[in-house]
Scaffold this motif. Structure first.
Motif, short mmCIF file in Angstrom:
data_model
loop_
_atom_site.label_atom_id
_atom_site.label_comp_id
_atom_site.label_asym_id
_atom_site.label_seq_id
_atom_site.Cartn_x
_atom_site.Cartn_y
_atom_site.Cartn_z
N VAL A 105 9.51 -10.84 -14.90
CA VAL A 105 9.85 -9.27 -15.36
C VAL A 105 11.23 -8.95 -14.94
O VAL A 105 11.98 -8.31 -15.58
N ILE B 211 11.79 -7.41 -11.99
CA ILE B 211 11.58 -6.26 -11.10
C ILE B 211 10.69 -6.92 -9.99
O ILE B 211 9.56 -7.35 -10.15
N SER C 218 8.81 -5.84 -7.54
CA SER C 218 7.47 -5.42 -7.15
C SER C 218 6.70 -5.59 -8.38
O SER C 218 5.25 -6.02 -8.03
N VAL C 219 7.14 -5.73 -9.67
CA VAL C 219 6.21 -6.01 -10.60
C VAL C 219 6.01 -7.56 -11.01
O VAL C 219 4.58 -7.92 -10.90
N LEU D 248 3.17 -8.26 -8.13
CA LEU D 248 1.99 -7.75 -8.73
C LEU D 248 1.43 -8.90 -9.53
O LEU D 248 0.19 -9.23 -9.70
N PHE E 112 1.14 -3.96 -16.58
CA PHE E 112 1.81 -2.76 -17.25
C PHE E 112 0.75 -1.69 -17.58
O PHE E 112 1.09 -0.78 -17.56
N ILE F 267 -1.50 -0.99 -15.15
CA ILE F 267 -1.40 -0.37 -14.03
C ILE F 267 -0.17 0.81 -13.83
O ILE F 267 -0.02 1.82 -13.42
N LEU F 268 1.07 0.38 -14.37
CA LEU F 268 2.20 0.99 -14.33
C LEU F 268 2.17 2.18 -14.97
O LEU F 268 2.81 3.29 -14.69
N LYS G 250 -0.60 8.15 -10.49
CA LYS G 250 -0.83 7.46 -9.33
C LYS G 250 -1.90 7.66 -8.62
O LYS G 250 -2.19 6.79 -7.80
N VAL H 140 -3.93 4.76 -9.61
CA VAL H 140 -3.76 3.51 -8.89
C VAL H 140 -4.08 3.36 -7.43
O VAL H 140 -4.39 2.58 -6.80
N ALA I 208 3.85 -1.71 -6.67
CA ALA I 208 4.57 -1.69 -7.92
C ALA I 208 4.63 -0.27 -8.41
O ALA I 208 5.62 0.16 -9.10
N ARG I 209 3.58 0.19 -8.57
CA ARG I 209 3.20 1.65 -9.15
C ARG I 209 4.27 2.58 -8.52
O ARG I 209 5.01 3.47 -9.30
N TRP I 210 4.55 2.61 -7.39
CA TRP I 210 5.46 3.68 -6.57
C TRP I 210 6.73 2.97 -6.96
O TRP I 210 7.56 4.37 -6.65
N SER I 211 7.29 2.01 -6.69
CA SER I 211 8.59 1.73 -6.67
C SER I 211 9.27 1.57 -8.13
O SER I 211 10.54 1.83 -8.35
N VAL I 212 8.61 1.53 -9.00
CA VAL I 212 9.11 1.27 -10.36
C VAL I 212 8.94 2.78 -11.01
O VAL I 212 8.33 3.63 -10.89
N LEU J 153 11.87 -0.77 -17.33
CA LEU J 153 11.51 -0.80 -16.05
C LEU J 153 12.65 -1.07 -15.00
O LEU J 153 13.51 -1.72 -15.26
N ALA J 154 12.70 -0.09 -13.87
CA ALA J 154 13.65 -0.09 -13.05
C ALA J 154 13.05 0.31 -11.56
O ALA J 154 12.13 1.00 -11.44
N GLU J 155 13.78 -0.27 -10.50
CA GLU J 155 13.15 0.10 -9.36
C GLU J 155 14.41 1.34 -8.90
O GLU J 155 13.95 1.82 -7.88
#
Lengths: 200, 200
Positions: free
Chosen positions: A4, A6, A8-9, A12, A32, A34-35, A39, A42, B52-56, B65-67
């Motif tokens: 992707v 990114i 961290s993604v 994952l 996706f 999960i994203l 929060k 998650v 992933a959830r926290w940084s995106v 999608l961005a960090e």
């Protein structure tokens, strides 16, 4: 750009790809999803994964799933102590339980005998099974193993390990579809197989 | 006894059942797989999910999608600023990127217009798209939306939102299989659809 793009993604997705039966697309779909979750949710998922892995350990008697020293079945006085059902994995033990057709206790091998794959039954599992039988009170050991080559070999190995002990060893009848697994059998099939078990 | 009878494992199974396309059996399979992995691996999985959830977060320009503040595409000076490809989700954006057939930039709607389901395109997404076009330099807006009723409605809504602006609005041609999704199309189909886009 693989993945992707990114970090961290992608990290994952790499992790999720390791789940059984999950490929690149499935892992991406999970990621996706999960994203897109709140929060809190998650956080709960992340914690549930850790908690389950940390709090579960093998039952000291049967090797089944336990949070304390004993699993719920071994610590239940209402369960028949005279019959032990031998299964390959904790998962198969849960599959048997779900159908509520067996009131004895279990013994989880934690492996199977498959010389071609270099797999073997952990020797402690066989030793502790012998130990349980030797202590007395066990009339029958039922082998609930898959009707496959590996299942046959595993059954023979367990039978051999108990050969000198005064206990009946039986095996689920071949009501189970060949090539299938204990986990996916329906109640009726499993019940037939349990009733039709044969001495060996 | 519903589930496995071990609270932490049942809790995990309940969580995993929420993943898209995962039912009771699939969730159980994942749970047992996790229980069988080394603690390090499980810790890593648990952390990867949180991280992933926290940084995106959504890119402040395109919603992808961005960090950091900008996604890798919006911060890449080599990407063509004259063409904006509008997609429904971040996932569709990633799907387009994977095929390496488009060198412009994106705009993620984050929703679709589907009156029957009570869904609508977030108004901020349309406003920010207008904003990007109004700032100038954008020659064409390509709508990469699924060839379904909802996709058509969404396309019309976006077209309408841009109607008074001097920009060409086009749509991927119907090389895409009807009823399918952007995410599962193969490169050839997507490429055809991109080349055959029609003005609207």
């Amino acid at each position: 750009m693989a993945g992707v793009g990114i970090p961290s993604v992608d990290g994952l997705i790499e992790k999720l790809k390791r789940l059984p039966g999950v490929g690149e697309k499935g892992a991406r779909r999970f990621a996706f999803f999960i994203l897109g979750q709140p929060k809190d949710w998650v956080e709960d998922l992340s914690r549930a994964i850790r908690e389950a892995r940390w709090s579960v350990r093998p039952c000291s008697v049967c090797g089944g799933l336990a949070e304390g020293d004993l699993c719920p079945i071994c610590s239940d006085p209402a369960r028949d102590r005279e019959v032990i059902c031998v299964v390959e994995s904790q998962e198969d033990c849960v599959a048997m339980e779900r159908h509520r057709i067996f009131n004895g206790r279990y013994h989880v091998l934690g492996g199977r005998y498959s010389p071609l794959d270099g797999e073997d039954i952990p020797s402690e599992a066989l030793a502790s099974l012998r130990d349980r039988v030797e202590r007395g009170g066990v009339q029958e050991v039922i082998l609930a193993l898959a009707p496959s080559v590996e299942g046959e070999l595993t059954a023979l190995a367990v039978k051999e390990a108990l050969d000198d002990l005064p206990v009946k060893v039986s095996r689920l009848s071949s009501g189970l579809p060949v090539g299938g697994s204990i986990g996916f059998a329906d109640s009726a099939t499993l019940k037939l197989a349990l009733e039709g078990r044969r001495g060996m």
